[in-house]
Design a protein around this motif. Sequence first.
Motif, PDB file in Angstrom:
ATOM      1  N   ILE A  71      35.650  55.907  48.839  1.00 19.56           N
ATOM      2  CA  ILE A  71      35.825  56.522  50.160  1.00 19.56           C
ATOM      3  C   ILE A  71      35.168  57.904  50.237  1.00 19.56           C
ATOM      4  CG2 ILE A  71      37.938  55.283  50.734  1.00 19.56           C
ATOM      5  CD1 ILE A  71      39.429  57.927  49.941  1.00 19.56           C
ATOM      6  N   ASP A  72      34.904  58.286  51.501  1.00 24.54           N
ATOM      7  CA  ASP A  72      34.254  59.580  51.745  1.00 24.54           C
ATOM      8  C   ASP A  72      35.195  60.574  52.418  1.00 24.54           C
ATOM      9  OD1 ASP A  72      31.400  58.860  50.975  1.00 24.54           O
ATOM     10  OD2 ASP A  72      31.954  57.236  52.319  1.00 24.54           O
ATOM     11  N   ALA A  73      36.304  60.087  52.968  1.00 28.22           N
ATOM     12  CA  ALA A  73      37.265  60.975  53.632  1.00 28.22           C
ATOM     13  C   ALA A  73      38.583  60.228  53.820  1.00 28.22           C
ATOM     14  CB  ALA A  73      36.739  61.422  54.997  1.00 28.22           C
ATOM     15  N   VAL A  74      39.643  61.025  53.993  1.00 28.30           N
ATOM     16  CA  VAL A  74      40.978  60.452  54.236  1.00 28.30           C
ATOM     17  C   VAL A  74      41.543  61.061  55.517  1.00 28.30           C
ATOM     18  CG1 VAL A  74      43.341  60.220  53.354  1.00 28.30           C
ATOM     19  CG2 VAL A  74      41.414  60.254  51.751  1.00 28.30           C
ATOM     20  N   ILE A  75      42.082  60.208  56.376  1.00 25.12           N
ATOM     21  CA  ILE A  75      42.883  60.655  57.516  1.00 25.12           C
ATOM     22  C   ILE A  75      44.298  60.181  57.231  1.00 25.12           C
ATOM     23  CG2 ILE A  75      43.316  60.372  60.004  1.00 25.12           C
ATOM     24  CD1 ILE A  75      40.267  59.903  60.315  1.00 25.12           C
ATOM     25  N   ILE A  76      45.245  61.099  57.234  1.00 27.13           N
ATOM     26  CA  ILE A  76      46.604  60.720  56.825  1.00 27.13           C
ATOM     27  C   ILE A  76      47.660  61.302  57.744  1.00 27.13           C
ATOM     28  CG2 ILE A  76      46.697  62.639  55.144  1.00 27.13           C
ATOM     29  CD1 ILE A  76      48.521  60.752  53.415  1.00 27.13           C
ATOM     30  N   ASN A  77      48.583  60.426  58.150  1.00 23.73           N
ATOM     31  CA  ASN A  77      49.852  60.872  58.704  1.00 23.73           C
ATOM     32  C   ASN A  77      50.905  60.543  57.647  1.00 23.73           C
ATOM     33  OD1 ASN A  77      52.257  61.362  59.958  1.00 23.73           O
ATOM     34  ND2 ASN A  77      51.703  60.363  61.885  1.00 23.73           N
ATOM     35  N   PRO A  78      51.336  61.545  56.896  1.00 30.46           N
ATOM     36  CA  PRO A  78      52.253  61.259  55.794  1.00 30.46           C
ATOM     37  C   PRO A  78      53.697  61.028  56.243  1.00 30.46           C
ATOM     38  CG  PRO A  78      51.069  63.373  55.515  1.00 30.46           C
ATOM     39  CD  PRO A  78      50.950  62.960  56.940  1.00 30.46           C
ATOM     40  N   GLY A  79      53.971  61.061  57.556  1.00 33.99           N
ATOM     41  CA  GLY A  79      55.344  60.905  58.025  1.00 33.99           C
ATOM     42  C   GLY A  79      56.227  61.965  57.389  1.00 33.99           C
ATOM     43  N   GLY A  80      57.430  61.578  57.023  1.00 34.61           N
ATOM     44  CA  GLY A  80      58.380  62.534  56.453  1.00 34.61           C
ATOM     45  C   GLY A  80      57.943  63.106  55.114  1.00 34.61           C
ATOM     46  N   LEU A  81      57.025  62.419  54.426  1.00 36.62           N
ATOM     47  CA  LEU A  81      56.544  62.930  53.132  1.00 36.62           C
ATOM     48  C   LEU A  81      55.755  64.219  53.291  1.00 36.62           C
ATOM     49  CD1 LEU A  81      55.431  59.546  51.523  1.00 36.62           C
ATOM     50  CD2 LEU A  81      57.466  60.895  50.957  1.00 36.62           C
ATOM     51  N   THR A  82      55.294  64.481  54.511  1.00 39.17           N
ATOM     52  CA  THR A  82      54.618  65.746  54.825  1.00 39.17           C
ATOM     53  C   THR A  82      55.426  66.930  54.309  1.00 39.17           C
ATOM     54  OG1 THR A  82      53.887  64.758  56.904  1.00 39.17           O
ATOM     55  CG2 THR A  82      53.771  67.172  56.742  1.00 39.17           C
ATOM     56  N   HIS A  83      56.730  66.818  54.518  1.00 38.29           N
ATOM     57  CA  HIS A  83      57.610  67.973  54.321  1.00 38.29           C
ATOM     58  C   HIS A  83      58.290  67.977  52.950  1.00 38.29           C
ATOM     59  CE1 HIS A  83      56.912  67.738  58.574  1.00 38.29           C
ATOM     60  NE2 HIS A  83      57.591  66.607  58.656  1.00 38.29           N
ATOM     61  N   THR A  84      58.002  66.967  52.137  1.00 34.83           N
ATOM     62  CA  THR A  84      58.732  66.826  50.872  1.00 34.83           C
ATOM     63  C   THR A  84      57.862  66.586  49.648  1.00 34.83           C
ATOM     64  OG1 THR A  84      58.951  64.420  51.095  1.00 34.83           O
ATOM     65  CG2 THR A  84      60.712  65.788  52.065  1.00 34.83           C
ATOM     66  N   SER A  85      56.644  66.056  49.842  1.00 36.91           N
ATOM     67  CA  SER A  85      55.979  65.438  48.686  1.00 36.91           C
ATOM     68  C   SER A  85      54.880  66.283  48.042  1.00 36.91           C
ATOM     69  CB  SER A  85      55.406  64.068  49.071  1.00 36.91           C
ATOM     70  OG  SER A  85      54.823  63.480  47.929  1.00 36.91           O
ATOM     71  N   VAL A  86      55.245  66.912  46.942  1.00 36.05           N
ATOM     72  CA  VAL A  86      54.237  67.563  46.095  1.00 36.05           C
ATOM     73  C   VAL A  86      53.332  66.492  45.481  1.00 36.05           C
ATOM     74  CG1 VAL A  86      53.930  68.943  44.006  1.00 36.05           C
ATOM     75  CG2 VAL A  86      55.774  69.496  45.608  1.00 36.05           C
ATOM     76  N   ALA A  87      53.917  65.343  45.128  1.00 34.07           N
ATOM     77  CA  ALA A  87      53.145  64.296  44.456  1.00 34.07           C
ATOM     78  C   ALA A  87      52.041  63.735  45.361  1.00 34.07           C
ATOM     79  CB  ALA A  87      54.081  63.174  44.011  1.00 34.07           C
ATOM     80  N   LEU A  88      52.345  63.555  46.634  1.00 31.36           N
ATOM     81  CA  LEU A  88      51.323  63.050  47.567  1.00 31.36           C
ATOM     82  C   LEU A  88      50.220  64.090  47.746  1.00 31.36           C
ATOM     83  CD1 LEU A  88      50.430  60.784  49.471  1.00 31.36           C
ATOM     84  CD2 LEU A  88      51.836  61.831  51.256  1.00 31.36           C
ATOM     85  N   ARG A  89      50.623  65.332  47.871  1.00 30.63           N
ATOM     86  CA  ARG A  89      49.624  66.418  47.962  1.00 30.63           C
ATOM     87  C   ARG A  89      48.738  66.447  46.718  1.00 30.63           C
ATOM     88  NH1 ARG A  89      50.629  72.602  48.949  1.00 30.63           N
ATOM     89  NH2 ARG A  89      49.064  73.584  47.637  1.00 30.63           N
ATOM     90  N   ASP A  90      49.347  66.321  45.531  1.00 29.99           N
ATOM     91  CA  ASP A  90      48.570  66.354  44.297  1.00 29.99           C
ATOM     92  C   ASP A  90      47.580  65.193  44.235  1.00 29.99           C
ATOM     93  OD1 ASP A  90      49.882  68.627  43.493  1.00 29.99           O
ATOM     94  OD2 ASP A  90      51.161  67.630  42.012  1.00 29.99           O
ATOM     95  N   ALA A  91      48.025  64.020  44.698  1.00 30.73           N
ATOM     96  CA  ALA A  91      47.133  62.853  44.693  1.00 30.73           C
ATOM     97  C   ALA A  91      45.932  63.097  45.601  1.00 30.73           C
ATOM     98  CB  ALA A  91      47.901  61.607  45.146  1.00 30.73           C
ATOM     99  N   LEU A  92      46.188  63.639  46.778  1.00 29.48           N
ATOM    100  CA  LEU A  92      45.093  63.904  47.724  1.00 29.48           C
ATOM    101  C   LEU A  92      44.163  64.982  47.168  1.00 29.48           C
ATOM    102  CD1 LEU A  92      47.186  63.803  51.001  1.00 29.48           C
ATOM    103  CD2 LEU A  92      45.354  62.199  50.403  1.00 29.48           C
TER     104      LEU A  92
END
Length: 148
Positions: A71-92
């Motif tokens: 992939i060349d880019a990501v568009i994401i609506n993380p839902g509630g994980l926006t406000h909680t997830s260090v792990a999702l941020r680290d993956a991105l």
Amino acid sequence: MEKRVLVLNGPNLNMLGTRQPEIYGRITLGEIETAMRDLAASLAPGVDLSFFQSNYEGALIDAIQQSMDEIDAVIINPGGLTHTSVALRDALAGIGKPVVEVHMSNIHAREPFRHHSYIAPIAIGQIAGFGSAGYVLALRYVIENVLA
Ligand code: DHK
């Protein structure tokens, strides 16, 4: 060469259409995907979109890691994980690809716990409050400014 955009949706966004319509409207996730495909087809037929929604943090992280070479880019609506997830941020952050964050609602005008996003600091930008149009705006931005 064909460009690829991964469009991710986190927990509860599969319920768009029926979930709290006074906040999220009546449009379904399928209809949002169609609107994004229509924009890509008219603006940039060479751009390939892949969509993934999950209610599970780990499944989203797996999808990010597994697609990183394609992939060349990501568009994401993380839902509630926006406000909680260090792990999702680290993956991105870990895949080193441009990220655009989207929210249907204006998270900054809602409860205080929604005002902070773990994703925003590693994203190019955040679109919030424009409903489903936010996804289409994000894609237009990515096509015209990131993939061009
Ligand atoms: C969607 C959610 O599911 C919430 O948890 C976020 C976001 C806001 C949206 O507006 O799309 O707080």
